[in-house]
Scaffold this active site. Sequence first.
Site, PDB file in Angstrom:
ATOM      1  N   ASN A 145      -3.415   5.695   6.217  1.00 37.66           N
ATOM      2  CA  ASN A 145      -4.177   6.472   7.206  1.00 37.66           C
ATOM      3  C   ASN A 145      -4.990   5.544   8.118  1.00 37.66           C
ATOM      4  OD1 ASN A 145      -6.370   5.621   5.708  1.00 37.66           O
ATOM      5  ND2 ASN A 145      -6.703   7.591   4.704  1.00 37.66           N
ATOM      6  N   SER A 170       5.871   9.145  13.304  1.00 39.91           N
ATOM      7  CA  SER A 170       7.324   8.964  13.357  1.00 39.91           C
ATOM      8  C   SER A 170       7.945   9.557  14.627  1.00 39.91           C
ATOM      9  CB  SER A 170       7.921   9.660  12.133  1.00 39.91           C
ATOM     10  OG  SER A 170       9.218   9.211  11.893  1.00 39.91           O
ATOM     11  N   GLN A 214      12.231  14.672  11.676  1.00 42.08           N
ATOM     12  CA  GLN A 214      11.067  13.868  12.040  1.00 42.08           C
ATOM     13  C   GLN A 214       9.848  14.752  12.309  1.00 42.08           C
ATOM     14  OE1 GLN A 214      11.027  10.437  11.727  1.00 42.08           O
ATOM     15  NE2 GLN A 214      12.958  11.103  10.803  1.00 42.08           N
ATOM     16  N   TYR A 263       0.848  -1.185   0.000  1.00 43.21           N
ATOM     17  CA  TYR A 263       0.000   0.000   0.000  1.00 43.21           C
ATOM     18  C   TYR A 263       0.887   1.239   0.000  1.00 43.21           C
ATOM     19  CZ  TYR A 263      -3.761   3.186   0.738  1.00 43.21           C
ATOM     20  OH  TYR A 263      -4.650   4.195   0.547  1.00 43.21           O
ATOM     21  N   HIS A 307      -3.433 -39.650  19.125  1.00 41.92           N
ATOM     22  CA  HIS A 307      -2.023 -39.262  19.054  1.00 41.92           C
ATOM     23  C   HIS A 307      -1.147 -40.416  19.559  1.00 41.92           C
ATOM     24  CE1 HIS A 307      -3.724 -35.223  18.664  1.00 41.92           C
ATOM     25  NE2 HIS A 307      -2.519 -34.703  18.496  1.00 41.92           N
ATOM     26  N   ASP A 317      16.479   7.135   5.879  1.00 41.27           N
ATOM     27  CA  ASP A 317      15.178   7.197   5.201  1.00 41.27           C
ATOM     28  C   ASP A 317      15.294   6.886   3.724  1.00 41.27           C
ATOM     29  OD1 ASP A 317      13.662   7.807   7.387  1.00 41.27           O
ATOM     30  OD2 ASP A 317      13.818   9.979   7.129  1.00 41.27           O
ATOM     31  N   HIS A 368       7.412  15.550   9.515  1.00 41.52           N
ATOM     32  CA  HIS A 368       6.550  14.516   8.937  1.00 41.52           C
ATOM     33  C   HIS A 368       5.079  14.745   9.257  1.00 41.52           C
ATOM     34  CE1 HIS A 368       8.791  11.439   6.854  1.00 41.52           C
ATOM     35  NE2 HIS A 368       9.711  11.394   7.785  1.00 41.52           N
ATOM     36  N   GLN A 410     -10.760   0.059   0.766  1.00 42.75           N
ATOM     37  CA  GLN A 410     -11.177  -0.739  -0.399  1.00 42.75           C
ATOM     38  C   GLN A 410      -9.980  -1.387  -1.084  1.00 42.75           C
ATOM     39  OE1 GLN A 410     -11.748   2.461   0.181  1.00 42.75           O
ATOM     40  NE2 GLN A 410     -11.427   3.768  -1.610  1.00 42.75           N
ATOM     41  N   GLU A 437      -2.459 -36.150  28.034  1.00 46.14           N
ATOM     42  CA  GLU A 437      -3.328 -35.085  27.537  1.00 46.14           C
ATOM     43  C   GLU A 437      -4.655 -35.649  27.017  1.00 46.14           C
ATOM     44  OE1 GLU A 437      -1.116 -32.639  24.750  1.00 46.14           O
ATOM     45  OE2 GLU A 437       0.167 -31.819  26.323  1.00 46.14           O
ATOM     46  N   GLU A 488      11.795   4.681  17.583  1.00 45.84           N
ATOM     47  CA  GLU A 488      11.853   4.193  16.205  1.00 45.84           C
ATOM     48  C   GLU A 488      13.255   4.463  15.622  1.00 45.84           C
ATOM     49  OE1 GLU A 488       9.436   6.497  13.584  1.00 45.84           O
ATOM     50  OE2 GLU A 488       9.521   5.026  11.958  1.00 45.84           O
ATOM     51  N   HIS A 489      13.697   5.726  15.733  1.00 44.58           N
ATOM     52  CA  HIS A 489      15.028   6.127  15.254  1.00 44.58           C
ATOM     53  C   HIS A 489      15.842   6.614  16.433  1.00 44.58           C
ATOM     54  CE1 HIS A 489      12.252   7.156  11.826  1.00 44.58           C
ATOM     55  NE2 HIS A 489      13.124   6.405  11.187  1.00 44.58           N
TER      56      HIS A 489
END
Lengths: 436, 436
Positions: free
Chosen positions: A214, A237, A259, A130, A420, A361, A262, A191, A415, A327-328
């Site tokens: 999003n 971020s 950052q 995506y 088995h 990046d 963003h 969709q 068990e 994250e960074h």
Amino acid sequence: MPQFLDTTDPGFETAFGALLSAKREDSPDVDATVAEIIADVRARGDAAVIELTQRFDRLELTPETMAFSAEEIDAACAEVPHAERAALQMAADRIRAYHERQLPQDQSWTDAAGATLGWRWSAVSAAGLYVPGGLASYPSSVLMNAIPAQVAGVGKLVVCAPTPDGAVNPLVLLAARLSGVDTVYRIGGAQAVAAMAYGTDTIAAVDKITGPGNAFVAAAKRRVFGKVGIDMIAGPSEILVIADTDNDPDWVAVDLLSQAEHDESAQSLLITDDAAFGQAVAAAVEKRLETLERRAIAGASWRDFGAVITVRDLDEAAALSDRIAPEHLELCVADPEALAAKVTHAGAIFLGAWTPEAIGDYIGGPNHVLPTARSARFSSGLSVLDFMKRTTTARMSPGALKAVGPAAETLATSESLEAHALSVRARLDRLNEGPK
Amino acid sequence: MPQFLDTTDPGFETAFGALLSAKREDSPDVDATVAEIIADVRARGDAAVIELTQRFDRLELTPETMAFSAEEIDAACAEVPHAERAALQMAADRIRAYHERQLPQDQSWTDAAGATLGWRWSAVSAAGLYVPGGLASYPSSVLMNAIPAQVAGVGKLVVCAPTPDGAVNPLVLLAARLSGVDTVYRIGGAQAVAAMAYGTDTIAAVDKITGPGNAFVAAAKRRVFGKVGIDMIAGPSEILVIADTDNDPDWVAVDLLSQAEHDESAQSLLITDDAAFGQAVAAAVEKRLETLERRAIAGASWRDFGAVITVRDLDEAAALSDRIAPEHLELCVADPEALAAKVTHAGAIFLGAWTPEAIGDYIGGPNHVLPTARSARFSSGLSVLDFMKRTTTARMSPGALKAVGPAAETLATSESLEAHALSVRARLDRLNEGPK
């Protein structure tokens, strides 16, 4: 101004705790809408996708125009200026070289009991990436998602990228071409995720869906998880810079802003062992904000979620970093490797002042799809492994079965799983009969 | 009787498609209830956990009795007979030996541009294992979840295992002890998942939650995904046996029943290149069902979801197997390795007639937590990697930045991320100034 914290202040723990738990993102509850969209796409396929694209992207599609044609991609690629094309190619080459080292090894061995055990890796057959439309339509993200899939050996690779009002970013199409993408569909939102997960007459179902998006895309990925594999649900971020006083405050300032720009929900944090240096960085940020193109976004992020934390020493910085699980993580200190060794939880570490996070990046080689919102505590950035799966293998010799079978029978019986136990017993009985 | 299909029948594709898409499990929509339970545990912590345990498990707990004490565990372990103890120990040892080979390697290298790149792996700090109560309370599952975590180096390992009406399975406690579990809480359901994800005064929050569970547990895991890591959402068990005619029909029959006896929703499939052999296996199943303890469950599964598929040859068997993407694949053929090489999608492969699937459930060494419901197309069984995460590292030399920085700047500018570009530019400018 951002928050200024100091670990020697009595109120530090409370303030730091608030910083960690601050809810930076309003996640609108779109789950009910997304459930409807997915059901609609499952029920009506292409017709639903076309209607929803008309509604959300104001774009009229037909099954024939859902995907970009080869000619349209050719034409878009031809529009890309030489410098961008060369930069994208260098990025693709470096990302590919890094990710090729991630290809895992198969193993097989025979143990003392005579059991031959092992595993082998294989790629998923089809993956869907995506790519968001609008402001956050980043060709670099196409490379970072598609190249690991390509390196893994994914058979079929498709991209869904919405084109609101028909607007197309030619660099996205060029990035798709450079990274082995087979088809690019101009659809987006829940969709697109539904179509990739369940398939329509035009769009073949894939096995794994990755890529940012999003709230609708995130909710849709969460819902189709299980039907297909997904990568993480990405949040805003974050960067944490740990810097000693022997740094240019302006370098650290632009790194923090890289950052912050963003997203208003992004978070930029500085930890330093020198309060005056922290002030100098904050001043440099303000100066850069005067002229920065995205100053409205970056300024809001820095003001609302930014912080400058003064610590007693770098050991304390490492301990706080692990609580943040950034994250960074940028380590602008004299011996960044030594400091890195004290840190456990981080998505990516950038070592030394010559390694601005922005290198990661685009062009460093490691993936820029990284765990956010403290999830580096338990998850990793995107990799070749995300597009592969492991099949375990086992082969018992009669001797191995004789050695370990009775224990399996005992456990199965405990068990209350008689079949088995019988499946082992039937074979052991044959062995005990001896040669006929 | 199960379905009998033959690939040479004109109706085969339709029947096989129906078999693949059969909805075997009624998943009650418990999501709203689970959302309430999670919110309650987040708001009221221990008090909510105690109330919910009283309501669902008819058990009165206090914060002090939520966890088993060391003495209670000692006493339970002492109850376990010698044969079971030895079998569990052998299983633990073999599972540990297998999983130790999964420990990943860190890497670091310097490329031609002068960039030092790599990654390193680290364990999650704390993991929580869910162990179902009642019928499906399997000590083997404790080993299969806890040992990979222990091998990964997880710092703190807890188990939540409901004890409805106070009933405890001593083998579960022994398995926990053998696999390095620190604490066992006698709580279950969505409340246990919520407590492990968010923490209460008594139960510390963990970073990763794994383990099977009912619809409530599954829905809760799906909801806390992101706050913590989770393993897969497991569905009912499945086995596909591919067998040629040179097999004992009874062995294949008990192997099929060993999955069927798990659950009425389980699915046992046989593919054979000999229709008469298929009939012989089906007859052997019926015979075994006459006396099998769990014949009601196994019989329902076999009748409703079982199938015997006759194929032209083993190549066709491999192709069908990939469409099924079975959790367990047993290859009872003359050259199982050759057939395995033709298969891509399977959770675990059992090679040859001396390797009944049940060996893999207990004692083979590979993990028995495996992808179900065709998810072997994109996911793997549980492994050491599920309890680890990878941090990427990058260090640019000034020369490396000079080599790759301009391309990063170009790409950042093309994405309208000016601060990203400036963070590179500020350093390039310094380099271009030359030595001062």
